[in-house]
Design a protein around this motif. Structure first.
Motif, mmCIF file in Angstrom:
data_model
loop_
_atom_site.group_PDB
_atom_site.id
_atom_site.type_symbol
_atom_site.label_atom_id
_atom_site.label_comp_id
_atom_site.label_asym_id
_atom_site.label_seq_id
_atom_site.Cartn_x
_atom_site.Cartn_y
_atom_site.Cartn_z
ATOM 1 N N THR A 1 -19.356 -20.164 2.053
ATOM 2 C CA THR A 1 -20.148 -19.045 2.583
ATOM 3 C C THR A 1 -19.334 -18.215 3.570
ATOM 4 O O THR A 1 -19.323 -16.974 3.505
ATOM 5 C CB THR A 1 -21.431 -19.582 3.248
ATOM 6 O OG1 THR A 1 -22.129 -20.416 2.323
ATOM 7 C CG2 THR A 1 -22.327 -18.452 3.693
ATOM 8 N N HIS B 1 -16.730 -16.210 1.679
ATOM 9 C CA HIS B 1 -17.354 -15.118 0.929
ATOM 10 C C HIS B 1 -17.610 -13.917 1.825
ATOM 11 O O HIS B 1 -17.358 -12.770 1.424
ATOM 12 C CB HIS B 1 -18.670 -15.607 0.320
ATOM 13 C CG HIS B 1 -19.435 -14.542 -0.388
ATOM 14 N ND1 HIS B 1 -19.198 -14.209 -1.712
ATOM 15 C CD2 HIS B 1 -20.425 -13.698 0.030
ATOM 16 C CE1 HIS B 1 -20.007 -13.231 -2.067
ATOM 17 N NE2 HIS B 1 -20.763 -12.901 -1.036
ATOM 18 N N TRP B 2 -18.118 -14.160 3.025
ATOM 19 C CA TRP B 2 -18.468 -13.070 3.937
ATOM 20 C C TRP B 2 -17.343 -12.721 4.903
ATOM 21 O O TRP B 2 -17.515 -11.880 5.771
ATOM 22 C CB TRP B 2 -19.734 -13.424 4.714
ATOM 23 C CG TRP B 2 -20.935 -13.540 3.840
ATOM 24 C CD1 TRP B 2 -21.673 -14.656 3.587
ATOM 25 C CD2 TRP B 2 -21.533 -12.490 3.069
ATOM 26 N NE1 TRP B 2 -22.698 -14.376 2.711
ATOM 27 C CE2 TRP B 2 -22.625 -13.044 2.374
ATOM 28 C CE3 TRP B 2 -21.249 -11.132 2.898
ATOM 29 C CZ2 TRP B 2 -23.438 -12.295 1.524
ATOM 30 C CZ3 TRP B 2 -22.055 -10.384 2.057
ATOM 31 C CH2 TRP B 2 -23.135 -10.968 1.378
ATOM 32 N N SER C 1 -22.681 -23.123 -4.747
ATOM 33 C CA SER C 1 -22.585 -22.201 -3.609
ATOM 34 C C SER C 1 -21.926 -20.892 -4.024
ATOM 35 O O SER C 1 -22.386 -19.798 -3.658
ATOM 36 C CB SER C 1 -21.797 -22.856 -2.468
ATOM 37 O OG SER C 1 -22.401 -24.066 -2.064
ATOM 38 N N LEU D 1 -23.682 -17.084 -4.035
ATOM 39 C CA LEU D 1 -23.122 -16.016 -3.213
ATOM 40 C C LEU D 1 -22.608 -14.849 -4.056
ATOM 41 O O LEU D 1 -22.823 -13.686 -3.712
ATOM 42 C CB LEU D 1 -21.998 -16.566 -2.345
ATOM 43 C CG LEU D 1 -22.473 -17.476 -1.207
ATOM 44 C CD1 LEU D 1 -21.338 -18.368 -0.728
ATOM 45 C CD2 LEU D 1 -23.034 -16.657 -0.060
ATOM 46 N N VAL E 1 -26.797 -22.432 2.225
ATOM 47 C CA VAL E 1 -26.030 -21.220 1.920
ATOM 48 C C VAL E 1 -26.734 -19.980 2.482
ATOM 49 O O VAL E 1 -26.092 -19.088 3.044
ATOM 50 C CB VAL E 1 -25.804 -21.105 0.399
ATOM 51 C CG1 VAL E 1 -25.178 -19.754 0.038
ATOM 52 C CG2 VAL E 1 -24.921 -22.251 -0.096
ATOM 53 N N TYR F 1 -26.322 -19.999 6.417
ATOM 54 C CA TYR F 1 -24.985 -19.634 6.891
ATOM 55 C C TYR F 1 -24.587 -18.224 6.481
ATOM 56 O O TYR F 1 -23.669 -17.648 7.075
ATOM 57 C CB TYR F 1 -23.958 -20.702 6.512
ATOM 58 C CG TYR F 1 -24.022 -21.827 7.527
ATOM 59 C CD1 TYR F 1 -23.391 -21.706 8.756
ATOM 60 C CD2 TYR F 1 -24.788 -22.955 7.301
ATOM 61 C CE1 TYR F 1 -23.493 -22.693 9.723
ATOM 62 C CE2 TYR F 1 -24.899 -23.950 8.256
ATOM 63 C CZ TYR F 1 -24.252 -23.814 9.476
ATOM 64 O OH TYR F 1 -24.367 -24.779 10.438
ATOM 65 N N THR F 2 -25.286 -17.640 5.507
ATOM 66 C CA THR F 2 -25.146 -16.204 5.265
ATOM 67 C C THR F 2 -25.730 -15.429 6.446
ATOM 68 O O THR F 2 -25.127 -14.462 6.931
ATOM 69 C CB THR F 2 -25.835 -15.822 3.946
ATOM 70 O OG1 THR F 2 -25.078 -16.345 2.852
ATOM 71 C CG2 THR F 2 -25.950 -14.314 3.794
#
Length: 201
Positions: free
Chosen positions: A74, A77-78, A124, A128, A157, A160-161
């Motif tokens: 996560t 990804h961000w 995950s 995402l 997920v 934590y996003t």
């Protein structure tokens, strides 16, 4: 990079903020370095946030190393620097392979030593990247950890996003003594590749 809003220390907090702060630092986190620093501007929000976070980080049925793996996917990804740095250290301490952590950091396909790591990664990553989880990835987690595990993982997920969005939006900084690892001044994401088994499937 300076934060966009004030992030008060204990000495600047009002009584409601200080009560939540004391609850946070006396719990399993032991410190306050992440998004709760921003959330404390609304103490009721921060209090409920810290309670949910405690459940998802410390009290799920998933093994600790796999919980941290989902958090790292996560964070990567961000492109969330603080989330990554805190949880890379926690993942290593929980026993996640350093090579797996480094592969995720650099956007490479991790070489997993076990099927459980791949199950968590694939679920995950799907969620995402696509906003959905493919049937095979979903079934793999459901078959391994049951309804409780698959619900916990989706919530983890998602939570934590929210953490990453808060850190990124307000530019909550790393503590001074911790070096950056993701080059988070970049505005583009680093998409993670499918695991070799998922790509072959």
């Amino acid at each position: 990079m300076a934060p966009r809003i004030p992030l008060p220390g204990p000495e600047q907090m009002n009584p409601a903020q200080k009560a939540v702060y004391d609850k946070i630092v006396s719990g399993p986190r032991g410190t306050l370095v992440g998004p709760l620093r921003a959330a404390l501007h609304n103490p009721a929000l921060a209090d409920r946030w810290q309670a949910l976070g405690q459940v998802l980080r410390y009290e799920t049925s998933l093994p600790r190393d796999l919980n941290e793996l989902a958090i790292l996917v996560t964070a990567r990804h961000w492109n969330s620097e603080l989330e990554w740095t805190i949880h890379a250290k926690a993942a290593l301490a929980a026993g996640l392979d350093k090579a797996v952590i480094e592969a995720i950091r650099t956007g490479a396909a991790p070489a997993f030593s076990g099927a459980d790591e791949r199950r968590i990664y694939d679920f995950s990553r799907d969620l995402l990247e696509q906003g959905q989880v493919g049937d095979a990835a979903y079934a793999a987690v459901l078959d391994r950890w049951g309804e409780v595990g698959v619900v916990e993982l989706a919530a983890l997920v998602g939570y934590y996003t929210m953490v990453a969005m808060t850190l990124n939006a307000h530019r909550v900084p790393l503590p001074d003594h911790i070096p950056a690892e993701l080059n988070s001044d970049r505005t583009t994401r680093t998409p993670l590749p499918a695991s070799p088994a998922q790509a072959a499937g």
